[in-house]
Enzyme design. Structure first.
Site, PDB file in Angstrom:
ATOM      1  N   ARG A  11       1.680  -2.628   2.700  1.00 54.95           N
ATOM      2  CA  ARG A  11       2.336  -3.636   3.547  1.00 54.95           C
ATOM      3  C   ARG A  11       1.681  -5.013   3.401  1.00 54.95           C
ATOM      4  O   ARG A  11       2.239  -6.016   3.849  1.00 54.95           O
ATOM      5  CB  ARG A  11       2.320  -3.186   5.009  1.00 54.95           C
ATOM      6  CG  ARG A  11       0.950  -2.998   5.599  1.00 54.95           C
ATOM      7  CD  ARG A  11       1.023  -2.483   7.040  1.00 54.95           C
ATOM      8  NE  ARG A  11      -0.293  -2.244   7.607  1.00 54.95           N
ATOM      9  CZ  ARG A  11      -0.981  -1.127   7.469  1.00 54.95           C
ATOM     10  NH1 ARG A  11      -0.485  -0.146   6.746  1.00 54.95           N
ATOM     11  NH2 ARG A  11      -2.173  -0.986   8.035  1.00 54.95           N
ATOM     12  N   TYR A  12       0.487  -5.055   2.796  1.00 53.62           N
ATOM     13  CA  TYR A  12      -0.218  -6.322   2.622  1.00 53.62           C
ATOM     14  C   TYR A  12      -0.068  -6.892   1.213  1.00 53.62           C
ATOM     15  O   TYR A  12      -0.074  -8.108   1.048  1.00 53.62           O
ATOM     16  CB  TYR A  12      -1.714  -6.151   2.929  1.00 53.62           C
ATOM     17  CG  TYR A  12      -1.996  -5.699   4.336  1.00 53.62           C
ATOM     18  CD1 TYR A  12      -1.603  -6.473   5.426  1.00 53.62           C
ATOM     19  CD2 TYR A  12      -2.646  -4.498   4.587  1.00 53.62           C
ATOM     20  CE1 TYR A  12      -1.851  -6.061   6.726  1.00 53.62           C
ATOM     21  CE2 TYR A  12      -2.904  -4.075   5.882  1.00 53.62           C
ATOM     22  CZ  TYR A  12      -2.495  -4.857   6.945  1.00 53.62           C
ATOM     23  OH  TYR A  12      -2.733  -4.448   8.226  1.00 53.62           O
ATOM     24  N   THR A  13       0.008  -6.041   0.219  1.00 53.93           N
ATOM     25  CA  THR A  13       0.053  -6.528  -1.160  1.00 53.93           C
ATOM     26  C   THR A  13       1.473  -6.886  -1.575  1.00 53.93           C
ATOM     27  O   THR A  13       2.454  -6.390  -1.021  1.00 53.93           O
ATOM     28  CB  THR A  13      -0.496  -5.466  -2.129  1.00 53.93           C
ATOM     29  OG1 THR A  13       0.302  -4.288  -2.033  1.00 53.93           O
ATOM     30  CG2 THR A  13      -1.935  -5.134  -1.815  1.00 53.93           C
TER      31      THR A  13
END
Length: 757
Positions: A126-128
């Site tokens: 969900r961050y990359t």
């Protein structure tokens, strides 16, 4: 009415359990091998990797597109093509994006995608963010050109490519690892330009052998600047069999007497190597190293500094030890197991891989060109219909305006095909201008030129090969780079032995009668004054150096070896020797030996036999020792005598009946083990009597030394001149000593220069 099961279910339940388990396991095995673990020779990808690349292309994530959240890609892959765990899918995607894991990454990542020290430290999906790399274009450029077979996805709602039409052998460029059922694969990466040159050579020379190919592909090429140190001959053998092991070694240089490592082997961690060296320093196995620093940063991703204690440290020996004991040198398994074009897993050699991939590539190019040719022919067919319409434009308009079925009427009047008629009916009014006719003729001319070119390529074998070579050359130029991992010839690394790293100092080894041993620092200690356990006392002591091996001889003629640094300190009562050595129950240690320069020793027994032996013949690594002297039952071993001059020294032998014999030491054989030769002759009747005669004393008599014979309170001094009366040859009977001196207690050797009247 009783409900009955379908016949198929009844048959299923009647299958023997053994048959059912065999089929189930076989099905599972084939699924893991073909659909999970092994890469395909065509595109070098496993199914999950192939689905990730294809899904990203469908999402429009080309190398020039904006980044999108990785969770979007993972969701698409799972929901449409790969119904497995999201964590496993994301990890596969991360691997495709890590430039330190793949030689040529397929995914361009933004954010935390891990680092060489900890590849698993990547951020959550969900961050990359991600998109396809430029290299991924090699797999997707021709996907919509009829080059790939398609199959339904898991729920039959979509289609996915069975293989991606890779323009280069990714199976070699990026390699692969995987564990299947009953088999595994470990294919190492290679340099794109080298592989491209080998392919071009193989196209031109179909009968090329592996020796020729090895001139282009010298070995694997990892995403690191560390050195490959496996000899070229061994690499060639690996390529011949498809199996083997390969070694990599860190790259370093010396700067201000400090060792600086700037490139580590593939998948080696700076942090782990730091810990390995620090552990050795803490365990005092690296006394020549004073400090270690990890100076890695953004500018220098790898910079590990080892600081020696002084300028006198042998840096080459130190680096050799570090290579042998840490991950600064790593070995890698090479197992080119892959799924071939025939759909079967097989370990292939390098030549087979290149040849089979070229066959696949030739078939793919043929499909692509035929697809283009078919498109051109279809377009030319439609353009031919357009020209017919323009030449009869008024009549065509009239038919369209007045006919209820204009399509059928056009086909009938102008002998058009259904496709041509449909295309004419879809023409917009503005396309009926004169200028459009010119455009159609121009397009027709251009397409005819392309058609001839494609037909020429497909129709001539040489032109077809040149076309494939041109594509490979172009791709090598656009996507290739220089070799990163140099292949160097290096000697085998050796770690320090225990004696290499210790401080060499004088020691005194003390052995008690009950078999307790200890080591005291220095030679000034008096072993007689050392305290022993109650009922125990001194048996033997030996003054030597801490780096020298200690030899123990037992009463059966067996030798054992220990190093003094492994012995307990003399501050305590020591340890039982049996805790270090496996001594026979009926045996006990009698003598200790050490040597500076591999000296010779005289070994003999009271049976009258003996021989000369070098010190290194005593050495053994076995705890239970090794047999040196063959002793008959009831006979005893004499203390070993150190030889000074093998050619000039004499031997003095005295029997229990007072017979003395002196002869040259070189008359005895130099042996590794055994009984030896007869020193002095003892008649059989004397040996078999109730009080048998034996060899009582055995000594080495240096040249120009006096021999003092002690008998009770009396002694007899034999000068070199007097000794001539007793000199003979080895194995003789010897001469009786004068009356009153025949019961000899001990022999004393006195150098002439130290003699006093």
């Amino acid at each position: 009415m009783k409900e009955t099961l379908p016949s198929a279910v009844e048959d299923y339940e009647k299958i023997p359990f053994q048959e059912f388990t065999q089929k189930a396991y076989l099905n599972y095995s084939m699924y893991v091998i073909l659909d999970r673990a092994l890469p395909h020779i065509a595109d070098g990808l496993k199914p999950v990797q192939r689905r990730i690349v294809y899904s990203m292309s469908q999402l429009g994530l080309a190398s020039t597109a904006k980044f999108k959240k990785s969770a979007r890609t993972v969701g698409d892959v799972l929901g449409k093509f790969h119904p497995h765990g999201d964590t496993a899918c994301y990890e596969a995607m991360v691997l495709l994006a890590q430039p330190f894991s793949l030689r040529y990454p397929l995914v361009d990542g933004q954010g935390n995608w891990g680092d060489p020290n900890d590849p698993k430290s990547f951020a959550a999906m969900r961050y990359t963010e991600s998109r396809l790399s430029k290299y991924a274009d090699l797999f997707l450029k021709e996907l919509d050109q009829g080059t790939s077979d398609w199959s339904p996805n898991f729920d039959g709602t979509l289609k996915e490519p069975k293989l991606l039409p890779a323009r280069l052998p990714n199976i070699l460029l990026n390699g692969s690892t995987g564990i299947a059922v009953g088999m595994a694969t470990s294919i190492l990466p290679h340099n794109l330009r080298e592989v491209a040159k080998a392919l071009i050579h193989l196209i031109d020379n179909e009968n090329a052998d592996l020796d020729t190919i090895s001139k282009f592909i010298k070995g694997p090429d990892f995403p690191t600047n560390a050195e490959i140190i496996t000899p070229a001959s061994e690499i060639k053998d690996i390529y011949k069999t498809g199996k083997g092991r390969l070694k990599m070694r860190a790259k370093f240089h010396i700067e201000d007497s400090e060792i600086i490592f700037t490139a580590l082997p593939h998948h080696a961690s700076t942090e782990k190597i730091y810990e390995q060296i620090a552990e050795q320093m803490e365990a005092k196995k690296l006394p020549m190293v004073i400090d270690i620093r990890d100076e890695s940063d953004n500018e220098d991703p790898t910079r590990l500094v080892v600081i020696p204690r002084s300028n006198r440290v042998d840096l080459n020996a130190l680096t050799d030890h570090l290579f042998a004991t840490t991950d600064l040198e790593k070995s890698y398994s090479f197992n080119m197991n892959m799924i071939g074009i025939n759909g079967r897993p097989q370990v292939k050699n390098l030549l087979d891989v290149l040849t089979e991939w070229l066959e696949y590539r030739a078939e793919t190019v043929r499909k692509k060109l035929n697809f283009r040719l078919e498109k051109i022919l279809n377009r030319l067919h439609i353009l031919e219909g357009f020209l017919t319409a323009f030449l009869n434009i008024d009549e065509v308009i009239k038919i369209i305006r007045n006919s209820d079925q204009p399509k059928k009427e056009l086909i009938k009047v102008f002998s058009l095909s259904e496709f041509q008629a449909s295309a004419i009916l879809e023409i917009k009014l503005r396309q009926l201008a004169r200028l459009e006719e010119i455009k159609i003729q121009s397009e027709q001319k251009d397409l005819n030129s392309q058609r001839k070119k494609l037909e020429k390529i497909l129709g001539r074998e040489k032109t077809f090969k040149d076309y494939i070579k041109e594509e490979i050359t172009s791709d090598a130029k656009n996507y290739g780079d220089k070799r990163r991992s140099p292949i160097k010839k290096r000697k085998e690394a050796e770690k320090f032995s225990a004696t290499d790293i210790m401080d060499i100092e004088p020691v005194t080894i003390i052995l008690s009668k009950n078999g307790w041993i200890r080591s005291a620092k220095g030679h000034d200690i008096n072993p007689e004054s050392v305290k022993f356990k109650s009922g125990d006392s001194l048996l033997e002591f030996l003054r030597t150096k801490s780096d020298k091996p200690i030899i123990f001889l037992d009463n059966t003629g067996r030798s054992y070896m220990l190093y003094s640094h492994r012995l307990p300190s003399a501050r305590s009562n020591g340890e039982p020797l049996t805790g270090h050595l496996s001594i026979q129950p009926n045996a006990c240690i009698k003598f200790m030996l050490s040597s500076k320069n591999n000296q010779h020793f005289l070994i003999g027994s009271d049976s009258g036999y003996g021989f000369v032996i070098r010190f290194d013949a005593f050495l053994t690594q076995y705890k239970n020792g090794k047999a040196i002297v063959s002793l008959k039952a009831g006979h005893q071993l004499f203390p070993p005598e150190r030889v000074v001059d093998l050619e000039k020294d004499n031997i003095v032998a005295v029997t229990s009946e007072g017979r003395l014999l002196i002869f040259r030491l070189n008359q005895l054989p130099n042996l590794q083990k055994g009984q030896g030769n007869k020193i002095i002759s003892i008649p059989k009747k004397e040996l078999s009597s109730t009080n048998p005669e034996t060899l009582k004393l055995l000594k080495i008599l240096p040249r120009n030394a006096n021999l003092v014979i002690h008998s009770g309170r009396h002694f007899l001094k034999l000068t070199p001149g007097n000794q001539k009366n007793y000199i003979g040859k080895r194995g003789q009977r010897g001469k009786k000593l004068p009356r009153g001196y025949q019961i000899v207690d001990r022999l004393e050797i006195v150098p002439i220069e130290h003699n006093t009247d």
